[in-house]
Design a protein around this motif. Structure first.
Motif, PDB file in Angstrom:
ATOM      1  N   LEU A  16       0.819  -1.207   0.000  1.00 17.46           N
ATOM      2  CA  LEU A  16       0.000   0.000   0.000  1.00 17.46           C
ATOM      3  C   LEU A  16       0.855   1.259   0.000  1.00 17.46           C
ATOM      4  O   LEU A  16       0.543   2.249  -0.675  1.00 17.46           O
ATOM      5  CB  LEU A  16      -0.959  -0.020   1.190  1.00 17.46           C
ATOM      6  CG  LEU A  16      -2.081  -1.048   1.059  1.00 17.46           C
ATOM      7  CD1 LEU A  16      -2.710  -1.335   2.411  1.00 17.46           C
ATOM      8  CD2 LEU A  16      -3.117  -0.596   0.044  1.00 17.46           C
ATOM      9  N   LEU A  19       1.948   1.735  -3.463  1.00 13.56           N
ATOM     10  CA  LEU A  19       0.835   2.230  -4.268  1.00 13.56           C
ATOM     11  C   LEU A  19       0.711   3.745  -4.147  1.00 13.56           C
ATOM     12  O   LEU A  19       0.555   4.454  -5.154  1.00 13.56           O
ATOM     13  CB  LEU A  19      -0.458   1.541  -3.819  1.00 13.56           C
ATOM     14  CG  LEU A  19      -1.724   1.836  -4.590  1.00 13.56           C
ATOM     15  CD1 LEU A  19      -1.650   1.305  -6.014  1.00 13.56           C
ATOM     16  CD2 LEU A  19      -2.924   1.225  -3.861  1.00 13.56           C
ATOM     17  N   TYR A  23       1.290   6.699  -6.937  1.00 10.67           N
ATOM     18  CA  TYR A  23       0.327   7.764  -7.215  1.00 10.67           C
ATOM     19  C   TYR A  23       1.047   9.110  -7.333  1.00 10.67           C
ATOM     20  O   TYR A  23       0.862   9.847  -8.308  1.00 10.67           O
ATOM     21  CB  TYR A  23      -0.722   7.808  -6.096  1.00 10.67           C
ATOM     22  CG  TYR A  23      -1.639   8.993  -6.157  1.00 10.67           C
ATOM     23  CD1 TYR A  23      -2.815   8.957  -6.893  1.00 10.67           C
ATOM     24  CD2 TYR A  23      -1.329  10.173  -5.471  1.00 10.67           C
ATOM     25  CE1 TYR A  23      -3.649  10.055  -6.956  1.00 10.67           C
ATOM     26  CE2 TYR A  23      -2.156  11.266  -5.524  1.00 10.67           C
ATOM     27  CZ  TYR A  23      -3.313  11.211  -6.267  1.00 10.67           C
ATOM     28  OH  TYR A  23      -4.132  12.304  -6.326  1.00 10.67           O
ATOM     29  N   GLY A  43     -12.679   2.813 -10.197  1.00 12.57           N
ATOM     30  CA  GLY A  43     -12.088   3.828  -9.320  1.00 12.57           C
ATOM     31  C   GLY A  43     -12.594   5.228  -9.613  1.00 12.57           C
ATOM     32  O   GLY A  43     -12.963   5.559 -10.736  1.00 12.57           O
ATOM     33  N   THR A  95      -9.526  -4.948   1.806  1.00 11.43           N
ATOM     34  CA  THR A  95      -9.699  -3.520   1.578  1.00 11.43           C
ATOM     35  C   THR A  95      -8.909  -2.751   2.622  1.00 11.43           C
ATOM     36  O   THR A  95      -8.600  -3.272   3.698  1.00 11.43           O
ATOM     37  CB  THR A  95     -11.189  -3.098   1.631  1.00 11.43           C
ATOM     38  OG1 THR A  95     -11.700  -3.393   2.928  1.00 11.43           O
ATOM     39  CG2 THR A  95     -12.016  -3.785   0.551  1.00 11.43           C
ATOM     40  N   ALA A 135      -8.486   1.452  -0.977  1.00 11.07           N
ATOM     41  CA  ALA A 135      -7.829   0.478  -1.849  1.00 11.07           C
ATOM     42  C   ALA A 135      -8.451  -0.895  -1.663  1.00 11.07           C
ATOM     43  O   ALA A 135      -9.036  -1.200  -0.620  1.00 11.07           O
ATOM     44  CB  ALA A 135      -6.328   0.429  -1.544  1.00 11.07           C
ATOM     45  N   TRP A 142      -2.694  -4.683  -4.896  1.00 15.42           N
ATOM     46  CA  TRP A 142      -3.517  -3.606  -4.360  1.00 15.42           C
ATOM     47  C   TRP A 142      -3.728  -2.528  -5.413  1.00 15.42           C
ATOM     48  O   TRP A 142      -2.782  -2.140  -6.117  1.00 15.42           O
ATOM     49  CB  TRP A 142      -2.855  -2.996  -3.131  1.00 15.42           C
ATOM     50  CG  TRP A 142      -2.955  -3.873  -1.919  1.00 15.42           C
ATOM     51  CD1 TRP A 142      -2.018  -4.761  -1.469  1.00 15.42           C
ATOM     52  CD2 TRP A 142      -4.053  -3.953  -1.021  1.00 15.42           C
ATOM     53  NE1 TRP A 142      -2.471  -5.384  -0.337  1.00 15.42           N
ATOM     54  CE2 TRP A 142      -3.726  -4.910  -0.035  1.00 15.42           C
ATOM     55  CE3 TRP A 142      -5.290  -3.313  -0.943  1.00 15.42           C
ATOM     56  CZ2 TRP A 142      -4.574  -5.227   1.015  1.00 15.42           C
ATOM     57  CZ3 TRP A 142      -6.137  -3.628   0.100  1.00 15.42           C
ATOM     58  CH2 TRP A 142      -5.781  -4.575   1.064  1.00 15.42           C
ATOM     59  N   ARG A 143      -4.964  -2.051  -5.513  1.00 17.19           N
ATOM     60  CA  ARG A 143      -5.304  -0.969  -6.427  1.00 17.19           C
ATOM     61  C   ARG A 143      -6.186   0.028  -5.692  1.00 17.19           C
ATOM     62  O   ARG A 143      -6.968  -0.334  -4.805  1.00 17.19           O
ATOM     63  CB  ARG A 143      -6.060  -1.480  -7.666  1.00 17.19           C
ATOM     64  CG  ARG A 143      -5.256  -2.390  -8.557  1.00 17.19           C
ATOM     65  CD  ARG A 143      -4.098  -1.638  -9.221  1.00 17.19           C
ATOM     66  NE  ARG A 143      -3.327  -2.473 -10.116  1.00 17.19           N
ATOM     67  CZ  ARG A 143      -2.210  -3.107  -9.801  1.00 17.19           C
ATOM     68  NH1 ARG A 143      -1.730  -3.014  -8.568  1.00 17.19           N
ATOM     69  NH2 ARG A 143      -1.554  -3.821 -10.679  1.00 17.19           N
ATOM     70  N   LEU A 144      -6.091   1.289  -6.085  1.00 17.88           N
ATOM     71  CA  LEU A 144      -6.918   2.335  -5.505  1.00 17.88           C
ATOM     72  C   LEU A 144      -8.345   2.210  -6.022  1.00 17.88           C
ATOM     73  O   LEU A 144      -8.563   1.965  -7.210  1.00 17.88           O
ATOM     74  CB  LEU A 144      -6.370   3.713  -5.861  1.00 17.88           C
ATOM     75  CG  LEU A 144      -4.999   4.057  -5.277  1.00 17.88           C
ATOM     76  CD1 LEU A 144      -4.458   5.336  -5.909  1.00 17.88           C
ATOM     77  CD2 LEU A 144      -5.080   4.173  -3.768  1.00 17.88           C
ATOM     78  N   THR A 145      -9.306   2.397  -5.124  1.00 16.99           N
ATOM     79  CA  THR A 145     -10.708   2.471  -5.525  1.00 16.99           C
ATOM     80  C   THR A 145     -11.215   3.903  -5.431  1.00 16.99           C
ATOM     81  O   THR A 145     -12.207   4.249  -6.060  1.00 16.99           O
ATOM     82  CB  THR A 145     -11.594   1.566  -4.641  1.00 16.99           C
ATOM     83  OG1 THR A 145     -11.418   1.925  -3.274  1.00 16.99           O
ATOM     84  CG2 THR A 145     -11.231   0.103  -4.852  1.00 16.99           C
TER      85      THR A 145
END
Length: 161
Positions: A16, A19, A23, A43, A95, A135, A142-145
């Motif tokens: 995280l 991630l 960004y 997202g 999450t 996320a 892991w990806r951002l939501t």
């Protein structure tokens, strides 16, 4: 908590953290395909507190690309991260929420006619505030939501100051 769960938590926190670093790097470098790759397909981002828009990431990336052209230099410093992993049966879930403060020194682009600046790289536009990231763990990591920007302040100095 078992040693396996503790190891998993540490690995999730590192992922995280990476991630969020990705960004900042994508926005600062104008890497819009890289920016989009950080998000889940559904997202969203909300930049309204900083004078921007709230939309899905495709629209956000296009807006950022256009808006950030006015800055010759930009650098996000994202600090004081607070990562909260949801829990499921005592183990890390899929999450997370991340709150992080930011300081964003930038340099407004000078029109070509105004070439007399003594330091064309010094920031003259700085803002700060807090991000709220959400996320989700995906098969690709892991990806951002979601991203919500809470701008708290800004300082703008005239060009040439």
């Amino acid at each position: 908590m078992t040693q396996r769960a503790e190891h998993s938590t540490v690995m999730d926190r590192l992922a995280l953290d990476d991630l969020i670093n990705g960004y900042a790097r994508a926005v600062d470098d104008g890497d819009w395909p890289g920016y989009l790759a950080l998000f889940t397909p559904d997202g969203r981002a909300d930049y309204r507190s900083a004078g921007g828009i709230e939309a899905g990431t495709e629209d956000i990336a296009a807006w950022l690309a256009e808006m950030l052209r006015q800055f010759a230099m930009r650098q996000h410093l994202i600090v004081n991260r607070r990562i909260e992993l949801n829990r499921r049966d005592g183990a890390p879930g899929d999450t997370a929420t991340i709150q992080a403060d930011y300081l964003n020194p930038m340099r407004l682009a000078r029109p070509a006619a105004d070439a007399g600046d003594d330091d064309p790289t010094a920031p003259n536009y700085t803002c700060g505030g807090r991000y709220d990231f959400t996320a989700r763990r995906t098969p690709d990591g892991w990806r951002l939501t979601g991203v919500v920007v809470h701008e708290k302040w800004r300082q703008v100095r005239p060009l040439g100051d």
